[in-house]
Design an enzyme around this catalytic site. Structure first.
Site, PDB file in Angstrom:
ATOM      1  N   ASP A  26    -113.388 103.069  37.391  1.00  0.00           N
ATOM      2  CA  ASP A  26    -112.880 102.835  38.751  1.00  0.00           C
ATOM      3  C   ASP A  26    -111.487 102.223  38.677  1.00  0.00           C
ATOM      4  OD1 ASP A  26    -113.712 100.501  37.616  1.00  0.00           O
ATOM      5  OD2 ASP A  26    -114.746  99.729  39.387  1.00  0.00           O
ATOM      6  N   GLU A  27    -110.563 103.031  38.154  1.00  0.00           N
ATOM      7  CA  GLU A  27    -109.186 102.572  38.035  1.00  0.00           C
ATOM      8  C   GLU A  27    -108.258 103.745  38.371  1.00  0.00           C
ATOM      9  OE1 GLU A  27    -108.883  99.548  35.321  1.00  0.00           O
ATOM     10  OE2 GLU A  27    -106.770  99.217  35.699  1.00  0.00           O
ATOM     11  N   ASP A  50     -97.990 101.907  31.132  1.00  0.00           N
ATOM     12  CA  ASP A  50     -98.510 102.974  30.297  1.00  0.00           C
ATOM     13  C   ASP A  50     -97.536 104.156  30.240  1.00  0.00           C
ATOM     14  OD1 ASP A  50    -100.475 101.233  31.521  1.00  0.00           O
ATOM     15  OD2 ASP A  50    -102.044 102.445  30.607  1.00  0.00           O
ATOM     16  N   TRP A  80     -93.937  96.761  32.702  1.00  0.00           N
ATOM     17  CA  TRP A  80     -94.570  97.659  33.683  1.00  0.00           C
ATOM     18  C   TRP A  80     -93.523  98.098  34.709  1.00  0.00           C
ATOM     19  CZ3 TRP A  80     -97.374  95.323  30.236  1.00  0.00           C
ATOM     20  CH2 TRP A  80     -98.600  95.866  29.889  1.00  0.00           C
ATOM     21  N   GLU A  84    -108.197 103.620  24.546  1.00  0.00           N
ATOM     22  CA  GLU A  84    -107.429 102.525  25.133  1.00  0.00           C
ATOM     23  C   GLU A  84    -107.220 101.403  24.113  1.00  0.00           C
ATOM     24  OE1 GLU A  84    -109.547 100.617  28.329  1.00  0.00           O
ATOM     25  OE2 GLU A  84    -107.706  99.767  29.178  1.00  0.00           O
TER      26      GLU A  84
HETATM   27  C1  BGC Z   1    -105.134  99.513  32.702  1.00  0.00           C
HETATM   28  C2  BGC Z   1    -103.954  99.579  31.773  1.00  0.00           C
HETATM   29  C3  BGC Z   1    -102.869  98.783  32.416  1.00  0.00           C
HETATM   30  C4  BGC Z   1    -103.371  97.376  32.416  1.00  0.00           C
HETATM   31  C5  BGC Z   1    -102.432  96.320  32.784  1.00  0.00           C
HETATM   32  C6  BGC Z   1    -105.592  98.102  32.705  1.00  0.00           C
HETATM   33  O1  BGC Z   1    -106.733  97.902  33.416  1.00  0.00           O
HETATM   34  O2  BGC Z   1    -106.113 100.419  32.351  1.00  0.00           O
HETATM   35  O3  BGC Z   1    -103.713 100.663  31.074  1.00  0.00           O
HETATM   36  O4  BGC Z   1    -101.616  98.960  31.931  1.00  0.00           O
HETATM   37  O5  BGC Z   1    -104.583  97.246  33.112  1.00  0.00           O
HETATM   38  O6  BGC Z   1    -102.477  95.477  31.782  1.00  0.00           O
END
Ligand code: BGC
Length: 941
Positions: A510-511, A518, A579, A795
């Site tokens: 759920d993201e 990324d 980010w 991941e």
């Molecule tokens: C995501 C990452 C993201 C990060 C932030 C995670 O929950 O899946 O890829 O960059 O949160 O630290």
């Protein structure tokens, strides 16, 4: 003039055959302009940039040294005019230029709906003129708000308690078949459009994910052939989509899993029909629009659909003929109109999400009685199509997961709140074969667990349907090492799985958000793998939409929660080092890779605001304040649960990391300013970069060159961003190597530093160490995941460890591209394909393969915006062979590993005397040649 040119060509050909030549006709060139594109797309149907940019590539066969010295573009309003050389919109004339992309249309102003047909021809280095290309086309979209008369319609009831999809329809009569018919459609939600019993287009989850409060994309479809004289029906299915359905993190961030943008999904469509009104009469334009005369029902077969949770479909509720004329909709309700929808309608600039391939299962097991698990053999994204027979009312549930547990059933803990389960209730009777696939959801999975089947299925009863943004694939890679090739393939798949209208972090739990860190690290790899021009053009608008007024870029874009977070008095999920920087890095890479100056221009002010936000909050130029959620060099090995490597010492201290990112982004903004001709600002940001560097060195770098934290990552990033004085670079490399030794030949790096360390090892002449890292199969390494069956990039380094099991279920995706950015190193070092910032868009580039790591051969290609670059090499006894292809109208510096140019031949002759090749210098272990376009085979003995 244009007509004359055409006649002369024909005449010239005739004279030539008689041995005569018309003086005015240039010699024919064998070059062929092809792959004509407008705004990165082939024949797009709705462009809403008023000055579209055109591009082509040149096919010159095997001829060497081909360049384009001029081009002529003709643009006409009809295909007939174009064929007749009547360029009534634009004739560029013979224009002396080597440019073949980013060429701005300069003809008559373009209006809404305008169709343009175009072709191009070019002149080569010998003055030869090519034939005209095959014609291409583009159409303008609806450029003004006033072009829309359609109304936003939907079901009167909100999508809160009732989650069934809405079905909408409208019947209309045409006096004649149309000459042309285009429908413009969109939704707040997700829609599927139908006309006369057939699906229109093959888009999935259109209009895709944007910040609907600001901007909603519409799609255009040419439906001329789908309409007929007499009664017609236009109809649509409307699901919740990202607008009203579940969005990743919504529950944890704003305590509201659904309805983040709204609770009333809406549909908008405008069918524009041109027809002949009889001899001597002007053409008639008719419009069918969504309005209150449409009929709606929530009583269709899609009982619920949610992007994260899945779809529930009851085939008993199918309404035969619902999308055809003559269907009785009298018991449906009148459509409800939303009067004041405040969103800008923009033409979708990117390739749509669609089904891109089908995968067949490689295994079927029954871990428990009646529980069947299909293995697709690949971690993929989309859904399963199931064929089944059974009694009416039987419900089958399909749960999608990336992994299986020890007992063979699917492992779903890491999906967190995403159910990823589709439910299908059969229509019956059991003698009829039924096929199910969902409409408004998607899943990340390798395994599909099916329960409730009336009988044991066959392997062939299920097909995996891969769904993603339909990008053109640009890169290929193969090598003698199974491990290295598999790593590249895993990266390739992870990219495919996560390009879904936005670049997502992961496709399963759920993201599924456009996490900026990324893609900041992965954007380079993504552009080698795929043609990202149109995709990033779309997403960078999401990035700008999400920026706060004070200059912070969001942690993910779109940022659906910003408003609610402000209301909750929370300022997080905004403005994080590494980010936010994607807002600067991605446009810059668009310029490097595609020469896209327009993206620099469109993102420049936003990029400056980001720098100014950091600077104003950190006057001493060390980024200590306002770092938002401050993720740092995410998922470095300090977060690994294992005893094989140290538990601390991997993570570069956060202020050090942040200051390095600040410096890097400032450097890029200075470079952007220079490209854009803003010399004063280029100097200003260049000076700021110098000042940040100075502050960084004073605060964090000791006299002996040790960087605070003494991490592999710290040295890698400082080297990569050129933050150290030349006198300290060698020490930094030495400490970085020392750091790798301290981890017994492993990395301790995280998201941001991993691929950058690989590149810096090679830059420092230590590709041997980089090759060791890529060949490692002990943990932590990429090889470890591959030895454990990974088909996509994990991941975390320790997503699964034998004997220990899965990492923390709260954050453990097996389909996350960030550390897969190592593929950029594979393209740049193993294949050696490198852009040259002095000549963006591959006008000139560098081919510098560095063999090593026990590989005996490697081979690959990159479809650049100027055509296909190929690089392959193999060792054969004492001989080294390097074959390269340089596209027409480009040149390259080619590095060949040799102790002297005299040891190198090209196509059998001494390389320095070969046609199209010039020896320049020796550099390290390589002889460097400049090479004109063509195919070359270098051999070193
Ligand atoms: C995501 C990452 C993201 C990060 C932030 C995670 O929950 O899946 O890829 O960059 O949160 O630290």
């Amino acid at each position: 003039m244009r007509t004359r040119v055409l006649q002369i060509t024909v005449l010239g050909a005739g004279l030539l055959s008689l041995g005569l030549r018309d003086q005015r006709t240039p010699p024919a060139s064998a070059v062929r302009p092809m792959t004509l594109r407008t705004e990165y797309l082939v024949d797009p149907l709705s462009i809403d940039t008023r000055i579209p940019r055109l591009s082509w590539i040149l096919d010159a066969g095997t001829t060497r040294g081909v360049t384009q010295t001029a081009y002529q573009i003709e643009v006409a309003s009809t295909p007939t005019n174009l064929a007749a050389g009547k360029a009534d919109l634009w004739d560029s004339g013979q224009t002396a230029s080597s440019h073949q992309n980013q060429i701005e249309y300069q003809g008559a102003p373009l209006t809404s709906r305008q169709q343009a047909f175009w072709k191009v021809r070019v002149w080569d280095q010998a003055g030869g003129r090519s034939d005209w290309s095959k014609p291409a086309t583009w159409s303008m979209g609806l450029l003004d708000k006033s072009d829309w008369s359609a109304q936003w319609i939907g079901d009167p009831l909100p999508s809160v308690d009732i989650v069934a999809a809405t079905t909408l329809r409208h019947q209309f009569t045409l006096v004649a078949r149309p000459l042309r018919a285009v429908v413009y459609a969109t939704a707040l939600g997700a829609y599927e459009l139908h006309l006369n019993g057939r699906r229109v287009g093959d888009h999935v989850l259109a209009p895709e994910f944007t910040d609907y409060r600001t901007r909603t994309q519409y799609q255009a479809y040419d439906v001329t052939s789908m309409l007929r004289a007499g009664d017609n029906a236009i109809a649509a299915l409307l699901g919740d989509g990202w607008y009203a359905g579940g969005i990743g993190l919504a529950q944890s961030l704003i305590h509201q899993p659904r309805n983040v943008y709204g609770d009333h999904p809406r549909f908008l469509a405008q069918l524009e029909i041109t027809r002949d009104a009889g001899p001597g009469t002007a053409r008639r334009n008719d419009r069918i629009i969504t309005d209150g005369t449409w009929r709606v029902t929530r009583d269709g077969p899609i009982r619920a659909s949610d992007i994260l949770n899945g779809e529930t479909y009851d085939a008993r509720k199918e309404m035969s003929g619902w999308d055809t004329a003559g269907f009785d909709d009298s018991h449906w309700a009148a459509a409800n109109i939303a009067p004041n929808v405040d969103t800008a309608l923009v033409a979708q600039p990117n390739e749509p999400v669609r089904v891109t391939q089908d995968l067949t299962p490689i295994a079927l097991t029954e871990p428990k009685p009646g529980v069947y698990v299909f293995d697709l053999g690949q971690n993929m994204v989309g859904w399963a199509r199931l064929s089944v027979r059974g009694a009416a009312g039987t419900t089958v549930a399909l749960t999608h997961a990336e992994m299986v547990d020890d007992n063979g059933t699917v492992y779903t803990d890491n999906l967190r709140g995403a159910e990823q389960t589709d439910r299908y209730t059969l229509r019956g009777p059991s003698t009829t074969l039924e096929t199910f696939e969902p409409h408004f959801t998607y899943h990340g999975f390798r395994y599909v667990q099916v329960m409730g089947l009336p009988s044991r299925p066959r392997l062939t009863d299920l097909v995996g349907r891969q769904v993603n943004s339909a990008l053109t694939e640009a890169g290929t890679f193969e090598s003698s090492s199974h491990l290295v090739t598999q790593l590249w393939q895993n990266v390739r798949w992870t990219e495919r799985d996560n390009m879904f209208g936005i670049p997502t972090d992961c496709p399963q739990r759920d993201e599924r958000l456009g996490w900026m860190g990324d893609i900041q690290v992965f954007s380079g790899t993504s552009m080698f793998n795929s043609d990202m021009g149109a995709f990033f053009t779309k997403w960078l608008a999401d990035v700008r939409d999400a920026q706060t007024p004070d200059g912070r870029y969001a942690d993910f874009s779109p940022q659906p929660f910003r408003q609610r977070l402000v209301e909750l008095k929370r300022a997080d999920f905004m403005g994080v080092p590494g980010w936010g920087d994607a807002g600067v890095v991605v446009p810059w890479r668009m310029w490097q890779q595609y020469g896209d100056v327009r993206q620099l221009r469109e993102n420049y002010e936003a990029a400056k605001r980001w720098i100014e936000f950091i600077r104003s909050n950190n006057p001493d130029l060390l980024w200590k304040n306002k770092r938002g959620n401050d993720y740092g060099d995410w998922l470095n090995t300090d977060t690994v649960n294992g005893s094989a490597i140290p538990h601390t010492g991997g993570e570069v201290p956060k202020p050090v990391f942040a200051t390095m990112m600040f410096a890097y982004a400032t450097d890029l903004v200075a470079r952007m300013a220079a490209v854009l001709g803003r010399d004063g600002e280029a100097r200003q940001y260049g000076a700021l970069f110098g000042d940040i560097k100075a502050a960084f060195n004073t605060a964090y770098v000791k006299d002996d060159g040790r960087i605070e934290g003494n991490t592999q990552a710290g040295y890698a990033l400082a080297l990569h961003f050129d933050l150290l004085p030349p006198s300290k670079r060698a020490a930094a490399v030495a400490y970085m190597l020392e750091g790798i030794d301290a981890y017994h030949g492993h990395m301790s790096t995280g998201f941001h530093s991993t691929y950058r360390m690989m590149l810096e090892l090679s830059r420092a002449g230590r590709s041997d160490v980089a090759y060791k890292l890529i060949n490692t199969t002990t943990f932590p390494s990429w090889g470890y995941s591959i030895e454990n069956g990974a088909t996509t990039i994990w991941e975390r380094w320790d997503g699964y460890v034998k004997g220990r099991g899965f990492q923390d279920k709260g954050m453990n995706s097996f389909n996350h591209y960030a550390i897969g950015a190592v593929a950029e190193w594979m393209y740049r070092v193993i294949l050696g394909i490198n852009n040259d910032d002095d000549h963006p868009g591959y006008e000139h580039f560098v081919l510098h393969p560095i063999p090593g790591g026990g590989l005996t051969w490697a081979k690959g290609s990159y479809e650049s915006i100027r055509g296909r670059i190929e690089s392959s090499w193999h060792t054969d006894g004492g001989t080294f062979v390097e074959d390269v292809t340089i596209p027409a109208n480009t040149s390259a510096a080619v590095y060949v590993p040799a102790s002297g140019a005299e040891h190198v031949t090209e196509s059998g002759v001494p390389a320095s005397r070969s046609n199209g090749v010039r020896f320049v210098r020796m550099e390290g272990d390589a002889a460097v040649f400049t090479v004109q376009s063509g195919k070359y085979s270098f051999v070193v003995r």
